[in-house]
Design an enzyme around this catalytic site. Structure first.
Site: not given
Ligand SMILES: O=C([C@H](O)CO)[C@H](O)[C@H](O)COP(=O)(O)O
Length: 184
Positions: A46-47, A57, A60, A86-91, A148, A151, A159
């Site tokens: 989702r990230s 964008r 655009h 990346s929320g975790s920064g570890e993916t 969630s 994300e 935005d």
């Protein structure tokens, strides 16, 4: 609770999250993008979807923006920036991509919950967002599952960054829509 009550709760979480974002960090990201030749984004799950929407964008707005791994993504060079969401920064799939971008001599930006993570530590620019890590379990930061809140924050903050760019570049929605895909 009803669905609309959950929605109200989610919006309240975002209102609280705004106060935890540093404008100076967001501005540094905006300036780093402006000073880069090409902009690459990456992220998983989702990230990654939120990062893709940001790349769209940016396109655009006339920025040379690409999504890592897509067929039209060109060579990453030293004048370029890689933005890792990346929320975790570890993916695991993202760490070697960030390392490679650094080894090429380009800039790396991390939009993350964890500036102290592997990707956060590699990054030249860090934008810290609020939320709970995907593997954190029950916590007092959000009623939502996994990552969630982070994300959603990615989408909203990206935005907001686009609006900041539009301000700086004197762009409006009509000019931007002129660049939107017409084979859809
Ligand atoms: O898709 C995701 C999952 O549903 C957690 O909410 C994450 O965005 C994906 O796993 C990537 O994680 P991070 O790199 O920690 O953002």
């Amino acid at each position: 609770m009803k669905t609309t009550e959950y929605l109200t709760k989610i919006l309240e979480e975002h209102t609280q999250a705004v106060d935890l974002i540093a404008d100076e960090e967001a501005e540094e990201l905006v300036n780093s993008i402006t000073n880069s030749k090409k902009v690459f984004v990456t992220g998983a799950g989702r990230s990654g979807l939120m990062a893709k929407s940001f790349a769209m964008r940016m396109m655009h707005m006339g920025i040379d923006a690409y999504v890592v791994g897509e067929t039209v993504a060109p060579t990453f060079e030293e004048d370029d920036i890689l933005i890792v969401a990346s929320g975790s920064g570890e993916t695991k799939t993202l760490v070697p991509i960030a390392e490679k971008a650094k080894s090429i001599g380009g800039k790396v930006a991390a939009v993350t919950l964890s500036p102290e993570s592997t990707i956060g530590n590699l990054a030249d620019v860090t934008l810290k967002l609020a939320g709970a890590a995907k593997d954190q379990g029950t916590n007092n930061k959000t009623i939502q599952p996994m990552g969630s809140l982070f994300e959603q924050s990615l989408l909203l903050v990206f935005d907001a960054i686009i609006l900041r760019f539009m301000d700086k570049k004197g762009l409006d929605t009509t000019k931007m829509y002129g660049k939107h895909a017409n084979l859809e």
